[in-house]
Enzyme design. Structure first.
Site, PDB file in Angstrom:
ATOM      1  N   GLY A 241       0.762  -1.241   0.000  1.00  0.00           N
ATOM      2  CA  GLY A 241       0.000   0.000   0.000  1.00  0.00           C
ATOM      3  C   GLY A 241       0.789   1.284   0.000  1.00  0.00           C
ATOM      4  O   GLY A 241       0.211   2.366  -0.148  1.00  0.00           O
ATOM      5  N   GLU A 278       4.321  -6.458   1.662  1.00  0.00           N
ATOM      6  CA  GLU A 278       3.695  -6.873   0.388  1.00  0.00           C
ATOM      7  C   GLU A 278       3.579  -5.705  -0.588  1.00  0.00           C
ATOM      8  O   GLU A 278       2.474  -5.331  -0.986  1.00  0.00           O
ATOM      9  CB  GLU A 278       2.275  -7.408   0.637  1.00  0.00           C
ATOM     10  CG  GLU A 278       2.172  -8.664   1.450  1.00  0.00           C
ATOM     11  CD  GLU A 278       0.708  -9.046   1.727  1.00  0.00           C
ATOM     12  OE1 GLU A 278      -0.215  -8.239   1.473  1.00  0.00           O
ATOM     13  OE2 GLU A 278       0.499 -10.158   2.227  1.00  0.00           O
ATOM     14  N   PRO A 279       4.672  -5.098  -1.003  1.00  0.00           N
ATOM     15  CA  PRO A 279       4.556  -3.930  -1.870  1.00  0.00           C
ATOM     16  C   PRO A 279       4.220  -4.278  -3.316  1.00  0.00           C
ATOM     17  O   PRO A 279       4.730  -5.266  -3.862  1.00  0.00           O
ATOM     18  CB  PRO A 279       5.965  -3.313  -1.801  1.00  0.00           C
ATOM     19  CG  PRO A 279       6.866  -4.477  -1.574  1.00  0.00           C
ATOM     20  CD  PRO A 279       6.086  -5.444  -0.712  1.00  0.00           C
ATOM     21  N   CYS A 347     -14.788   4.412 -27.530  1.00  0.00           N
ATOM     22  CA  CYS A 347     -16.083   5.075 -27.581  1.00  0.00           C
ATOM     23  C   CYS A 347     -16.716   5.185 -26.199  1.00  0.00           C
ATOM     24  O   CYS A 347     -17.702   4.510 -25.895  1.00  0.00           O
ATOM     25  CB  CYS A 347     -17.004   4.331 -28.544  1.00  0.00           C
ATOM     26  SG  CYS A 347     -16.292   4.291 -30.177  1.00  0.00           S
TER      27      CYS A 347
HETATM   28  C1  LIG Z   1      -3.013  -5.138  -3.800  1.00  0.00           C
HETATM   29  C2  LIG Z   1      -2.418  -5.764  -2.613  1.00  0.00           C
HETATM   30  C3  LIG Z   1      -1.100  -5.473  -2.243  1.00  0.00           C
HETATM   31  C4  LIG Z   1      -0.248  -4.464  -2.973  1.00  0.00           C
HETATM   32  O1  LIG Z   1      -0.746  -3.174  -2.812  1.00  0.00           O
HETATM   33  P1  LIG Z   1       0.076  -1.896  -3.338  1.00  0.00           P
HETATM   34  O2  LIG Z   1      -0.789  -0.752  -2.994  1.00  0.00           O
HETATM   35  O3  LIG Z   1       0.260  -2.060  -4.796  1.00  0.00           O
HETATM   36  O4  LIG Z   1       1.385  -1.892  -2.595  1.00  0.00           O
HETATM   37  C5  LIG Z   1      -0.581  -6.133  -1.149  1.00  0.00           C
HETATM   38  N1  LIG Z   1      -1.325  -7.035  -0.451  1.00  0.00           N
HETATM   39  C6  LIG Z   1      -2.591  -7.327  -0.775  1.00  0.00           C
HETATM   40  C7  LIG Z   1      -3.350  -8.297   0.025  1.00  0.00           C
HETATM   41  C8  LIG Z   1      -3.177  -6.706  -1.858  1.00  0.00           C
HETATM   42  O5  LIG Z   1      -4.444  -6.983  -2.178  1.00  0.00           O
END
Ligand SMILES: *Cc1c(COP(=O)(O)O)cnc(C)c1O
Length: 420
Positions: A241, A278-279, A347
């Site tokens: 995130g 989890e980036p 369109c």
């Molecule tokens: C989408 C997602 C991420 C990555 O989010 P980013 O905003 O792109 O860093 C990580 N973990 C989970 C569970 C997600 O759904």
């Protein structure tokens, strides 16, 4: 790192050592261009800050699933966060390993669970009680014990766009904070599950650390309660995130973000646990651009339009989230600029890529749409029977075609007409 892999050299935009004009001539437009150096630098900012800690990075495949992109991360030692069986197959095809994969998502099918169990993923991030039951049943059929964490919804406001905030009570994601402790008890009672961690993911394009600290503090309180109930929490997954700079946003630098979270976890006495990041966007977003060519300039009574050959099917973020992407000429002209809405040929009135942009352009000119490495090709479609764009990766002075442009016959190859 933002745009330094994509800089002007002698008045021409380059991707690392290669001119964007050359790329457009050789591969056509619209064209996604990724920089290996930029991907590497963005990932290493996480990895370096994790050094000396029990922490690891799982790149979110959904932001950019191109095999070459995933392979660059796999070579750097990354793990992966997946949300479907398709993404599992992608990671394995790209040289990633199942033991480095965490499986997220609210709607995992039995089939997807089987695939992930058979492959041997590191952890299932489970999002509901019903999913616990389903996973327990599938694991039982396979004679396996599924490693799980529960995705807890900490109910914090990440102050981002409503479509990309995921940790509020009103979102479909995760187990409600107040129900998490009992959900962990339920998980512990299921024979074919093994509780190994706790997980959250509060949203996307977050530009402050404070919401993460709020979520983390709530999670850590919960960990203490869960362990008092007898389960063992080996890892804390803080989700992804972290935001990037599209225009004027000033997200925290990755190293600072990682170090701040790790320090908080240690200060609160949880330093013995492993930490997962989890980036997605923050490792791929600014490592890509979308090249497009101006087809027509269309002056209007209220607005001037620059009609380009990329469209909402190639880059959905503006139409979907009113997202801003910087748009720059590949070879800037000295002429006075005019204000244009940059739009595609699809369109739909929603088919725009940038609004009210001051540009000095002529038909035939090339434009670079910035920050197109995340949620860009990954969200593209064939709407209007438009073949999806090609993707290339630049590596120093070399260029590799990493996804061929689709052809029109491919688009309806699986369709058929009635016999009579
Ligand atoms: C989408 C997602 C991420 C990555 O989010 P980013 O905003 O792109 O860093 C990580 N973990 C989970 C569970 C997600 O759904």
């Amino acid at each position: 790192m933002s745009h330094s892999a994509f800089a002007y050299v002698d008045g021409v935009l380059h991707a690392e050592g290669v001119s964007a004009v050359t790329l457009a001539e050789r591969f056509g437009t619209p064209l996604f261009v990724y920089s290996r150096a930029a991907l590497t630098e963005a990932y290493q900012a996480y990895a370096k800050a994790c050094e000396g800690h029990r922490a690891c990075v799982h790149v979110a495949v959904k932001a950019n699933g191109n095999l070459a992109v995933l392979n660059v991360f796999a070579r750097l030692g990354a793990g992966f966060d997946i949300v479907s069986g398709g993404e599992l197959a992608r990671v394995l095809a790209a040289g990633g390993q199942a033991k480095d994969i965490v499986f997220s998502g609210v709607g995992k099918s039995e089939d997807e669970m089987r695939q992930a169990l058979d492959a041997g993923v590191k952890c299932f991030n489970v999002e509901s009680i019903a999913e616990l039951d389903r996973l327990n049943a599938v694991a039982g059929q396979r004679g396996k014990k599924a490693p799980i964490s529960l995705r807890v919804n900490p109910d914090v406001d990440p102050k981002t766009h409503p479509y990309i905030s995921t940790g509020l009570k009103a979102n479909k994601f995760g187990v409600a904070f107040d129900e998490a402790r009992s959900a962990y008890r339920a998980a512990a009672a299921l024979e074919h599950l093994e509780v190994v961690g706790i997980d959250c993911h509060i949203g996307s394009q977050i530009t402050e650390i404070a919401p993460y600290i709020d979520a983390l503090d709530k999670l850590l309180d919960l960990v203490t309660q869960i362990e008092a109930d007898g389960a063992r929490i080996r890892h804390i997954d803080v989700g992804g995130g972290l935001g990037i700079t599209y225009s004027t946003e000033t997200p925290p630098e990755t190293g600072l973000f990682v170090r701040t979270l790790l320090a908080r976890i240690e200060a609160r006495g949880h330093g013995h646990r492993e930490v997962f990041f989890e980036p997605g966007r923050s490792v791929t977003g600014n490592a890509g651009i979308l090249l497009t060519r101006v087809e027509f300039l269309k002056p209007g009574a209220e607005k001037n339009f620059a009609i380009v050959d990329a469209a909402m099917n190639d880059l959905a973020r503006p139409a979907m989230y009113q997202a801003y992407h910087a748009i720059d000429p590949v070879v800037p002209r000295q002429d006075a600029p005019h204000v244009y809405d940059v739009v595609g040929p699809v369109c739909e009135s929603g088919d725009w890529l940038g609004r009210e942009r001051a540009l000095a352009i002529e038909p035939g000119d090339l434009l670079a749409i910035r920050s197109a490495g995340a949620y860009s090709f990954a969200m593209s479609s064939n709407y209007n029977t438009r073949p999806r764009a090609a993707e290339v990766m630049v590596d120093g002075g070399e260029v590799h075609l990493v996804r061929a442009r689709e052809t029109v016959p491919e688009l309806f190859a699986g369709e058929s007409i009635l016999p009579r």
